[in-house]
Write an enzyme that holds these catalytic residues in place. Structure first.
Site, PDB file in Angstrom:
ATOM      1  N   GLY A  93      -3.064  -2.279  -6.871  1.00 34.89           N
ATOM      2  CA  GLY A  93      -1.988  -3.257  -7.044  1.00 34.89           C
ATOM      3  C   GLY A  93      -2.436  -4.427  -7.915  1.00 34.89           C
ATOM      4  O   GLY A  93      -3.610  -4.810  -7.918  1.00 34.89           O
ATOM      5  N   HIS A 148       0.842  -1.207   0.000  1.00 35.67           N
ATOM      6  CA  HIS A 148       0.000   0.000   0.000  1.00 35.67           C
ATOM      7  C   HIS A 148       0.877   1.257   0.000  1.00 35.67           C
ATOM      8  O   HIS A 148       0.554   2.247  -0.655  1.00 35.67           O
ATOM      9  CB  HIS A 148      -0.854   0.065   1.280  1.00 35.67           C
ATOM     10  CG  HIS A 148      -1.837  -1.051   1.428  1.00 35.67           C
ATOM     11  ND1 HIS A 148      -1.723  -2.021   2.409  1.00 35.67           N
ATOM     12  CD2 HIS A 148      -2.963  -1.349   0.732  1.00 35.67           C
ATOM     13  CE1 HIS A 148      -2.735  -2.850   2.316  1.00 35.67           C
ATOM     14  NE2 HIS A 148      -3.504  -2.480   1.313  1.00 35.67           N
ATOM     15  N   GLN A 187      -9.571  -7.707  -9.896  1.00 36.33           N
ATOM     16  CA  GLN A 187     -10.202  -6.488  -9.352  1.00 36.33           C
ATOM     17  C   GLN A 187      -9.833  -5.271 -10.213  1.00 36.33           C
ATOM     18  O   GLN A 187     -10.678  -4.425 -10.513  1.00 36.33           O
ATOM     19  CB  GLN A 187      -9.749  -6.280  -7.908  1.00 36.33           C
ATOM     20  CG  GLN A 187     -10.087  -4.910  -7.341  1.00 36.33           C
ATOM     21  CD  GLN A 187      -9.803  -4.797  -5.863  1.00 36.33           C
ATOM     22  OE1 GLN A 187     -10.592  -5.250  -5.049  1.00 36.33           O
ATOM     23  NE2 GLN A 187      -8.687  -4.194  -5.496  1.00 36.33           N
TER      24      GLN A 187
HETATM   25  O1  PAF Z   1      -8.244  -4.047  -2.697  1.00 33.86           O
HETATM   26  C1  PAF Z   1      -8.823  -3.615  -1.698  1.00 33.86           C
HETATM   27  O2  PAF Z   1      -8.223  -3.402  -0.642  1.00 33.86           O
HETATM   28  C2  PAF Z   1     -10.318  -3.371  -1.759  1.00 33.86           C
HETATM   29  O3  PAF Z   1     -10.951  -4.321  -2.557  1.00 33.86           O
HETATM   30  C3  PAF Z   1     -10.679  -1.951  -2.206  1.00 33.86           C
HETATM   31  C4  PAF Z   1     -10.236  -1.689  -3.638  1.00 33.86           C
HETATM   32  C5  PAF Z   1     -10.047  -0.938  -1.270  1.00 33.86           C
HETATM   33  C6  PAF Z   1     -12.203  -1.760  -2.161  1.00 33.86           C
HETATM   34  O4  PAF Z   1     -12.693  -1.961  -0.880  1.00 33.86           O
END
Ligand code: PAF
Length: 281
Positions: free
Chosen positions: A148, A38, A154
């Site tokens: 990421g 992150h 996603q």
């Molecule tokens: O990847 C994540 O941590 C989550 O899926 C996100 C993109 C913050 C959405 O809640």
């Protein structure tokens, strides 16, 4: 000094002032329990934008497993300190009531990309991700948003969301950040015990060893090889191994049908479900 916002209206008035002075905004959406992965997104957001914003929100509507939601690690004070050290200007930490004052009923249809792998194993998961990410985009109105590649599917879903709804921002994909031993960084790793943590790097090692056979194997043979290697590790309970096209996310049966293919894995290790992926070519 980092600013912490719990309310949408306060964050929006802070951001309006910044935008009115011509400043650009980068957003890093997270569910907290932050790690170096992150922080690398945050550093990049700060480098490429005037103002870097993070959101820390454990989004209940994307969890199809209530135990997973309950056990999801939460470390808010530590998260704020880490974000500040990575150059974050503002962090949005809303309550569930602030984000969802009423029951959310939206149903997205992303077509074929949502029905495979994570979408197939976690019904409703991507719908919940799309709901929260769209809301965050509407609240923050960033110029760029950073995600990421560990959650590769996603990323594909969010890119499609942005395209389908003409959301005016750039989705920036970022490389997977790994521990020195190769384990992909994940907030869930902190729930592994010492034995599980010791075996966890094999997830990536098997991906690498399998991909090394690319010249000599068909996709089906490669998938069988990875499954065999994982099944030899008794602590792993494999959910899927897939070899899929990077754009369509559909299984590749012949290398010549895909410009770029990737190997994907999801498995259970002790109490934790982990995912990883690696580009084949
Ligand atoms: O990847 C994540 O941590 C989550 O899926 C996100 C993109 C913050 C959405 O809640």
């Amino acid at each position: 000094m980092i600013q912490v916002f719990n309310y949408i209206a306060d964050l929006q008035s802070y951001l309006k002032a910044k935008r009115d002075s011509g400043l650009t905004v980068g957003l890093v959406p997270t569910m907290g329990a932050l790690h170096e992965g992150h922080l690398s997104l945050m550093r990049r957001a700060k480098k490429e934008n005037d103002i870097a914003v993070a959101s820390v929100f454990v989004n209940p509507v994307q969890f199809n497993n209530p135990v997973d939601l309950e056990k999801y690690p939460r470390t808010p004070e530590r998260d704020v300190a880490l974000l500040e050290s990575a150059g974050c200007d503002a962090v949005f930490m809303p309550s569930v009531e602030e984000m969802y004052p009423a029951k959310v009923e939206d149903h997205y249809d992303f077509g074929a990309i949502e029905h495979v792998m994570e979408g197939a194993c976690r019904p409703g998961h991507f719908n919940g991700v799309a709901i929260v990410v769209r809301k965050l985009f509407e609240i923050v109105e960033p110029n760029r948003a950073y995600f990421g590649e560990k959650d590769f599917q996603q990323l594909a879903i969010i890119s499609k969301l942005v395209k389908d709804y003409n959301i005016n921002l750039e989705v920036v994909p970022c490389d997977i950040v790994r521990e020195k031993d190769g384990l992909a960084m994940s907030s869930r790793n902190m729930r592994l015990n010492a034995d599980e943590r010791a075996i966890a790097p094999m997830i990536y090692k098997v991906l690498r060893e399998t991909v090394a056979e690319y010249e000599t194997m068909s996709p089906a043979e490669m998938k069988a090889l990875a499954l065999k290697k994982y099944s030899d590790i008794k602590q792993f309970d494999v959910e899927y191994v897939e070899i899929a096209d990077e754009t369509t996310l559909q299984s590749v049966s012949d290398w010549k049908d895909s410009e770029h293919a990737r190997i994907f894995v999801a498995l259970q290790l002790g109490p934790v479900r982990l995912i990883d992926n690696l580009r084949i070519y």
